[in-house]
Write a protein that holds these residues in place. Structure first.
Motif, PDB file in Angstrom:
ATOM      1  N   ARG A 258      13.608 -57.433 -23.927  1.00 17.26           N
ATOM      2  CA  ARG A 258      13.932 -56.820 -25.220  1.00 17.26           C
ATOM      3  C   ARG A 258      13.300 -57.585 -26.376  1.00 17.26           C
TER       4      ARG A 258
ATOM      5  N   GLU B 235       9.957 -59.327 -28.403  1.00 18.97           N
ATOM      6  CA  GLU B 235       8.524 -59.379 -28.649  1.00 18.97           C
ATOM      7  C   GLU B 235       8.209 -60.807 -29.063  1.00 18.97           C
TER       8      GLU B 235
ATOM      9  N   ARG C 191      12.478 -56.354 -30.105  1.00 23.64           N
ATOM     10  CA  ARG C 191      11.417 -55.361 -29.939  1.00 23.64           C
ATOM     11  C   ARG C 191      11.857 -54.057 -30.609  1.00 23.64           C
ATOM     12  N   VAL C 192      11.503 -53.914 -31.877  1.00 18.78           N
ATOM     13  CA  VAL C 192      11.858 -52.731 -32.653  1.00 18.78           C
ATOM     14  C   VAL C 192      10.607 -52.184 -33.317  1.00 18.78           C
ATOM     15  N   GLU C 193      10.708 -50.952 -33.795  1.00 16.63           N
ATOM     16  CA  GLU C 193       9.541 -50.318 -34.408  1.00 16.63           C
ATOM     17  C   GLU C 193       9.149 -51.008 -35.706  1.00 16.63           C
ATOM     18  N   ARG C 194      10.136 -51.422 -36.482  1.00 19.03           N
ATOM     19  CA  ARG C 194       9.847 -52.066 -37.769  1.00 19.03           C
ATOM     20  C   ARG C 194      10.857 -53.173 -38.030  1.00 19.03           C
TER      21      ARG C 194
ATOM     22  N   GLN D  46       9.895 -60.126 -41.064  1.00 19.74           N
ATOM     23  CA  GLN D  46       8.447 -59.957 -40.931  1.00 19.74           C
ATOM     24  C   GLN D  46       7.689 -61.014 -41.722  1.00 19.74           C
TER      25      GLN D  46
END
Length: 301
Positions: A156, A158, A276-279, A285
């Motif tokens: 799960r 990244e 691990r998510v789209e944004r 970030q």
């Protein structure tokens, strides 16, 4: 099924006081109202939460499980309230970081300081965990970013390559190995080892390496904190393998000798992990980009 906070906190109060009467008093509820809340909750959950005794109540296993979740929920609500209040004070974001002890000792503090200097309105909290605990915390949403050493245990996450470190050896002054500049792991296996608690990545790595050689670690002492390890080594209670950064500093403070560990696995990679998510949230970030810039990723072999 909806569970209201008043009833959940009542369960917690009764579990702690072992009394419905005292639990009701603590939550400022009438005894009859508290009893009905517990009875209704038991009916809705389909389990018995308390066993009635002559002198109070005893929580069942189902109750103990529920209480664990209530405590976690209350901690999350407290964190939520604290973080929201900070926006009124000018704080624009809160970043929760979990990291293993090696990363905290070797590379993370300077990068965190640089990030905070560039983003003074972001608040950072840091928690020291093992690599496995760090990965679980990020995957389960209890931390926004994790810094740890492989292996990667949770799909799960990244991950990005972050930094490198190296393991070194500390021995007491006057030790049989103190006259050498470097040692192999085999050289250490005949001596008592001072290490971190079970689950620490370096400790588990050494355990695996010993088993591969058909040996066992003479891990007589396990503590939390590299400074405690150094003091125990200085006292002659064993030798230690720990990250080179703190080992170098301790060799200048304590009566210990720093030796190079001549093993391929002594070189350690630190990775940064996020969910691990789209944004990712903007604050997360920004931190990821600061520690693992895109041009650094492109230069990786």
């Amino acid at each position: 099924m909806r569970l209201d906070l008043t009833t959940l906190n009542l369960v917690l109060a009764i579990e702690q006081t072992r009394s419905i009467t005292r639990g009701a008093e603590r939550e400022h509820l009438a005894l009859a109202a508290a009893s009905k809340r517990i009875s209704d909750l038991e009916s809705r959950l389909g389990v018995q939460l308390f066993e009635r005794r002559a002198r109070g109540v005893e929580p069942t296993e189902a109750c103990r499980a529920l209480v664990r979740h209530i405590r976690t929920l209350n901690a999350s609500l407290h964190a939520l309230e604290s973080e929201v209040v900070e926006f009124a004070r000018g704080i624009k974001g809160h970043l929760r970081i979990a990291a293993n002890a090696g990363a905290i000792a070797e590379c993370l503090p300077a990068d965190m300081a640089g990030f905070l200097q560039a983003h003074p309105q972001i608040r950072i909290s840091l928690e020291d965990m093992t690599s496995a605990e760090t990965q679980a915390a990020v995957a389960e949403g209890r931390a926004d970013v994790g810094v740890f050493t492989p292996p990667i245990l949770d799909n799960r996450l990244e991950t990005r390559s972050y930094s490198q470190g190296r393991l070194a050896v500390l021995v007491p002054d006057g030790h049989a190995l103190a006259g050498r500049k470097s040692v192999s792991f085999d050289d250490l296996l005949d001596y008592d080892l001072v290490g971190l608690h079970a689950g620490a990545s370096a400790q588990e790595l050494m355990r695996e390496q010993a088993l591969a050689r058909g040996r066992t670690l003479n891990a007589r002492l396990a503590v939390r904190g590299f400074d405690a390890i150094a003091q125990l080594v200085e006292a002659g209670l064993g030798v230690a393998v720990l990250p080179q950064g703190p080992a170098q500093r301790f060799s200048q403070v304590f009566a210990v000798k720093l030796l190079r560990l001549e093993e391929p696995w002594a070189q350690r990679d630190y990775v940064l992990g996020v969910a691990r998510v789209e944004r990712l949230p903007t604050v997360v970030q920004r931190f990821v980009d600061a520690l693992c810039p895109a041009d650094k990723e492109e230069k990786k072999p």
